[in-house]
Write a protein that holds these residues in place. Structure first.
Motif, PDB file in Angstrom:
ATOM      1  N   LEU A 183    -175.320  85.900 -14.537  1.00  0.00           N
ATOM      2  CA  LEU A 183    -176.272  86.347 -13.512  1.00  0.00           C
ATOM      3  C   LEU A 183    -176.691  85.191 -12.615  1.00  0.00           C
ATOM      4  O   LEU A 183    -176.763  85.333 -11.382  1.00  0.00           O
ATOM      5  CB  LEU A 183    -177.503  86.970 -14.188  1.00  0.00           C
ATOM      6  CG  LEU A 183    -178.636  87.435 -13.266  1.00  0.00           C
ATOM      7  CD1 LEU A 183    -178.174  88.597 -12.384  1.00  0.00           C
ATOM      8  CD2 LEU A 183    -179.859  87.836 -14.095  1.00  0.00           C
ATOM      9  N   PHE A 184    -176.970  84.035 -13.226  1.00  0.00           N
ATOM     10  CA  PHE A 184    -177.480  82.893 -12.468  1.00  0.00           C
ATOM     11  C   PHE A 184    -176.406  81.866 -12.113  1.00  0.00           C
ATOM     12  O   PHE A 184    -176.691  80.908 -11.399  1.00  0.00           O
ATOM     13  CB  PHE A 184    -178.596  82.201 -13.256  1.00  0.00           C
ATOM     14  CG  PHE A 184    -179.769  83.089 -13.566  1.00  0.00           C
ATOM     15  CD1 PHE A 184    -180.388  83.828 -12.565  1.00  0.00           C
ATOM     16  CD2 PHE A 184    -180.265  83.195 -14.858  1.00  0.00           C
ATOM     17  CE1 PHE A 184    -181.462  84.642 -12.842  1.00  0.00           C
ATOM     18  CE2 PHE A 184    -181.342  83.997 -15.155  1.00  0.00           C
ATOM     19  CZ  PHE A 184    -181.942  84.736 -14.147  1.00  0.00           C
ATOM     20  N   GLU A 185    -175.186  82.061 -12.663  1.00  0.00           N
ATOM     21  CA  GLU A 185    -174.084  81.117 -12.441  1.00  0.00           C
ATOM     22  C   GLU A 185    -174.461  79.716 -12.920  1.00  0.00           C
ATOM     23  O   GLU A 185    -174.343  78.719 -12.196  1.00  0.00           O
ATOM     24  CB  GLU A 185    -173.677  81.108 -10.969  1.00  0.00           C
ATOM     25  CG  GLU A 185    -173.186  82.476 -10.490  1.00  0.00           C
ATOM     26  CD  GLU A 185    -172.805  82.489  -9.020  1.00  0.00           C
ATOM     27  OE1 GLU A 185    -173.008  81.467  -8.329  1.00  0.00           O
ATOM     28  OE2 GLU A 185    -172.304  83.514  -8.555  1.00  0.00           O
ATOM     29  N   ILE A 186    -174.928  79.658 -14.198  1.00  0.00           N
ATOM     30  CA  ILE A 186    -175.338  78.403 -14.810  1.00  0.00           C
ATOM     31  C   ILE A 186    -174.529  78.152 -16.077  1.00  0.00           C
ATOM     32  O   ILE A 186    -173.894  79.065 -16.611  1.00  0.00           O
ATOM     33  CB  ILE A 186    -176.849  78.403 -15.137  1.00  0.00           C
ATOM     34  CG1 ILE A 186    -177.228  79.609 -16.012  1.00  0.00           C
ATOM     35  CG2 ILE A 186    -177.661  78.394 -13.843  1.00  0.00           C
ATOM     36  CD1 ILE A 186    -178.691  79.676 -16.410  1.00  0.00           C
ATOM     37  N   PHE A 207    -186.895  92.032  -1.939  1.00  0.00           N
ATOM     38  CA  PHE A 207    -186.154  90.853  -2.386  1.00  0.00           C
ATOM     39  C   PHE A 207    -184.658  91.150  -2.461  1.00  0.00           C
ATOM     40  O   PHE A 207    -183.828  90.340  -2.044  1.00  0.00           O
ATOM     41  CB  PHE A 207    -186.661  90.388  -3.746  1.00  0.00           C
ATOM     42  CG  PHE A 207    -188.005  89.688  -3.714  1.00  0.00           C
ATOM     43  CD1 PHE A 207    -188.322  88.801  -2.702  1.00  0.00           C
ATOM     44  CD2 PHE A 207    -188.944  89.913  -4.714  1.00  0.00           C
ATOM     45  CE1 PHE A 207    -189.552  88.136  -2.671  1.00  0.00           C
ATOM     46  CE2 PHE A 207    -190.172  89.261  -4.707  1.00  0.00           C
ATOM     47  CZ  PHE A 207    -190.472  88.380  -3.683  1.00  0.00           C
ATOM     48  N   HIS A 208    -184.314  92.305  -3.007  1.00  0.00           N
ATOM     49  CA  HIS A 208    -182.903  92.671  -3.120  1.00  0.00           C
ATOM     50  C   HIS A 208    -182.257  92.809  -1.736  1.00  0.00           C
ATOM     51  O   HIS A 208    -181.105  92.406  -1.540  1.00  0.00           O
ATOM     52  CB  HIS A 208    -182.759  93.975  -3.900  1.00  0.00           C
ATOM     53  CG  HIS A 208    -182.811  93.789  -5.389  1.00  0.00           C
ATOM     54  ND1 HIS A 208    -183.125  94.807  -6.265  1.00  0.00           N
ATOM     55  CD2 HIS A 208    -182.583  92.698  -6.166  1.00  0.00           C
ATOM     56  CE1 HIS A 208    -183.082  94.342  -7.499  1.00  0.00           C
ATOM     57  NE2 HIS A 208    -182.761  93.073  -7.461  1.00  0.00           N
ATOM     58  N   GLU A 209    -182.982  93.388  -0.806  1.00  0.00           N
ATOM     59  CA  GLU A 209    -182.452  93.530   0.560  1.00  0.00           C
ATOM     60  C   GLU A 209    -182.145  92.166   1.182  1.00  0.00           C
ATOM     61  O   GLU A 209    -181.265  92.046   2.039  1.00  0.00           O
ATOM     62  CB  GLU A 209    -183.456  94.286   1.432  1.00  0.00           C
ATOM     63  CG  GLU A 209    -183.516  95.779   1.126  1.00  0.00           C
ATOM     64  CD  GLU A 209    -184.727  96.449   1.752  1.00  0.00           C
ATOM     65  OE1 GLU A 209    -185.433  95.780   2.558  1.00  0.00           O
ATOM     66  OE2 GLU A 209    -184.998  97.629   1.425  1.00  0.00           O
ATOM     67  N   ALA A 210    -182.874  91.141   0.726  1.00  0.00           N
ATOM     68  CA  ALA A 210    -182.655  89.782   1.227  1.00  0.00           C
ATOM     69  C   ALA A 210    -181.584  89.050   0.416  1.00  0.00           C
ATOM     70  O   ALA A 210    -181.348  87.851   0.627  1.00  0.00           O
ATOM     71  CB  ALA A 210    -183.959  88.996   1.185  1.00  0.00           C
ATOM     72  N   GLY A 211    -180.943  89.764  -0.525  1.00  0.00           N
ATOM     73  CA  GLY A 211    -179.870  89.165  -1.312  1.00  0.00           C
ATOM     74  C   GLY A 211    -180.338  88.335  -2.491  1.00  0.00           C
ATOM     75  O   GLY A 211    -179.590  87.486  -2.993  1.00  0.00           O
ATOM     76  N   MET A 212    -181.566  88.576  -2.957  1.00  0.00           N
ATOM     77  CA  MET A 212    -182.136  87.783  -4.032  1.00  0.00           C
ATOM     78  C   MET A 212    -182.007  88.497  -5.377  1.00  0.00           C
ATOM     79  O   MET A 212    -181.974  89.719  -5.441  1.00  0.00           O
ATOM     80  CB  MET A 212    -183.616  87.498  -3.742  1.00  0.00           C
ATOM     81  CG  MET A 212    -183.837  86.764  -2.437  1.00  0.00           C
ATOM     82  SD  MET A 212    -185.537  86.866  -1.838  1.00  0.00           S
ATOM     83  CE  MET A 212    -186.329  85.714  -2.938  1.00  0.00           C
ATOM     84  N   LYS A 213    -181.940  87.700  -6.455  1.00  0.00           N
ATOM     85  CA  LYS A 213    -181.993  88.230  -7.806  1.00  0.00           C
ATOM     86  C   LYS A 213    -183.443  88.186  -8.271  1.00  0.00           C
ATOM     87  O   LYS A 213    -184.131  87.170  -8.064  1.00  0.00           O
ATOM     88  CB  LYS A 213    -181.086  87.416  -8.731  1.00  0.00           C
ATOM     89  CG  LYS A 213    -179.611  87.583  -8.381  1.00  0.00           C
ATOM     90  CD  LYS A 213    -178.743  86.537  -9.037  1.00  0.00           C
ATOM     91  CE  LYS A 213    -177.293  86.695  -8.575  1.00  0.00           C
ATOM     92  NZ  LYS A 213    -176.439  85.588  -9.053  1.00  0.00           N
ATOM     93  N   VAL A 214    -183.887  89.266  -8.903  1.00  0.00           N
ATOM     94  CA  VAL A 214    -185.299  89.398  -9.266  1.00  0.00           C
ATOM     95  C   VAL A 214    -185.438  89.558 -10.778  1.00  0.00           C
ATOM     96  O   VAL A 214    -184.822  90.440 -11.378  1.00  0.00           O
ATOM     97  CB  VAL A 214    -185.953  90.609  -8.558  1.00  0.00           C
ATOM     98  CG1 VAL A 214    -187.445  90.664  -8.856  1.00  0.00           C
ATOM     99  CG2 VAL A 214    -185.706  90.550  -7.052  1.00  0.00           C
ATOM    100  N   ILE A 215    -186.263  88.712 -11.371  1.00  0.00           N
ATOM    101  CA  ILE A 215    -186.520  88.756 -12.799  1.00  0.00           C
ATOM    102  C   ILE A 215    -188.031  88.848 -12.980  1.00  0.00           C
ATOM    103  O   ILE A 215    -188.783  88.153 -12.294  1.00  0.00           O
ATOM    104  CB  ILE A 215    -185.963  87.495 -13.503  1.00  0.00           C
ATOM    105  CG1 ILE A 215    -184.456  87.389 -13.270  1.00  0.00           C
ATOM    106  CG2 ILE A 215    -186.263  87.527 -15.000  1.00  0.00           C
ATOM    107  CD1 ILE A 215    -184.045  86.765 -11.967  1.00  0.00           C
ATOM    108  N   HIS A 216    -188.475  89.696 -13.903  1.00  0.00           N
ATOM    109  CA  HIS A 216    -189.920  89.854 -14.085  1.00  0.00           C
ATOM    110  C   HIS A 216    -190.311  89.495 -15.512  1.00  0.00           C
ATOM    111  O   HIS A 216    -189.580  89.769 -16.466  1.00  0.00           O
ATOM    112  CB  HIS A 216    -190.343  91.293 -13.776  1.00  0.00           C
ATOM    113  CG  HIS A 216    -191.830  91.455 -13.632  1.00  0.00           C
ATOM    114  ND1 HIS A 216    -192.528  90.956 -12.557  1.00  0.00           N
ATOM    115  CD2 HIS A 216    -192.758  92.050 -14.438  1.00  0.00           C
ATOM    116  CE1 HIS A 216    -193.817  91.249 -12.700  1.00  0.00           C
ATOM    117  NE2 HIS A 216    -193.979  91.897 -13.843  1.00  0.00           N
TER     118      HIS A 216
END
Length: 311
Positions: free
Chosen positions: A9-12, A107-116
């Motif tokens: 998910l984070f490419e780490i 956030f998703h529309e801006a291409g971001m990954k969201v974790i809560h």
């Protein structure tokens, strides 16, 4: 260490995420964690928007690895902060202390990954309904602001795993590779670590705060301020005033007066270790040395692998 949904998910390289901690998690700490193979987070909760912009600009120079920002949804200028992280092309956002549904789509529309971040299986299910990409399940052992449920990490993780199919990150009381392996056995795919990194060389916390923390013993932190927001604090002069007030039934307004303005800044950032608010996790009692981030992560992975091979 094997790849999984969190590393993908984070490419780490390693499924280790640094907590986005107030007064500790600036660009220097976040970039050090990312450069060592984990995911560093800038803690925006203690930053004015202008300060956060500066940290974003600096981390982009300090690392070419993935990094993110922790955003408490109860932040006073939350809408301005949301606009800022979108404008600055931040790729990963960890949200906490609020309803994830409000901003996740944007956030998703801006291409971001969201974790809560959640403290119960009930809120984990709400996160899945809101469409977040992963959840952090944080147990009662964690430092700073905490869940009202007071559920321990060992109890919380398997219940959250049962409640949601989302990628799951464990947090609270994790300070070794053995604890990472235990979290994995309970169903977590990654860990979020706060206290170890708060007491690292790269943390922006004061040296006085770090030194106080590495001298703590078991039982030297307690959950307090439940009438405002449950917070794990070190026992010091300020804590004793809070505890005495709570024992006699003080209301939230009185507790806020005792805290005063910028109490966590005074304690963590400025090093007023008796009169300031000192937030740290229970695992601090197992830490006796201030180390660089690269060494901390190497020790975590080495301990994880050595323990796994013994089982």
């Amino acid at each position: 260490m094997e790849a999984n949904r969190i590393t993908e998910l984070f490419e780490i390289k390693y499924p280790i995420i640094a907590g986005g901690m107030v007064w500790c998690s600036g660009w220097r700490l976040a970039s050090a964690v990312s450069n060592a193979g984990g995911l560093g987070l800038i803690g925006s909760g203690s930053m004015h928007p202008e300060t956060l912009m500066e940290h974003i600009d600096k981390i982009k120079v300090a690392t070419d690895k993935p990094w993110g920002i922790n955003i408490p949804l109860m932040y006073p200028e939350i809408d301005r902060l949301v606009d800022l992280v979108i404008e600055r092309d931040v790729k990963i956002v960890f949200t906490s202390a609020g309803n994830p549904k409000k901003y996740t789509d944007r956030f998703h529309e801006a291409g971001m990954k969201v974790i809560h971040v959640v403290s119960s299986s009930k809120f984990a299910r709400k996160c899945e309904e809101a469409g977040v990409d992963a959840v952090v399940a944080e147990g009662f052992e964690a430092g700073g602001h905490n869940g009202r449920e007071e559920t321990t990490t060992m109890t919380l993780i398997p219940q959250v795993r049962e409640a949601t199919s989302l990628p799951l990150i464990a947090a609270g009381g994790i300070g070794s590779g053995k604890a990472m392996l235990a979290a994995k056995a309970l169903g977590a795919e990654g860990v979020q670590i706060g206290t170890l990194f708060a007491l690292s060389e790269e943390s922006s916390a004061s040296e006085a705060f770090k030194r106080r923390c590495i001298m703590l013993n078991e039982g030297d932190t307690m959950l307090a301020l439940k009438k405002i927001s449950p917070t794990r604090l070190i026992k010091n002069a300020l804590y004793e005033k809070i505890a005495a007030a709570e024992d006699r039934g003080a209301d939230a307004d009185e507790l806020r007066k005792i805290l005063g303005k910028a109490s966590s800044k005074r304690g963590i950032f400025e090093g007023e270790v008796e009169t300031g608010e000192l937030e740290i996790g229970q695992i601090a009692s197992a830490i006796r040395e201030i180390k660089p981030v690269a060494r901390i992560i190497w020790e975590l992975i080495s301990d994880y692998e050595a323990t796994r091979l013994k089982l």
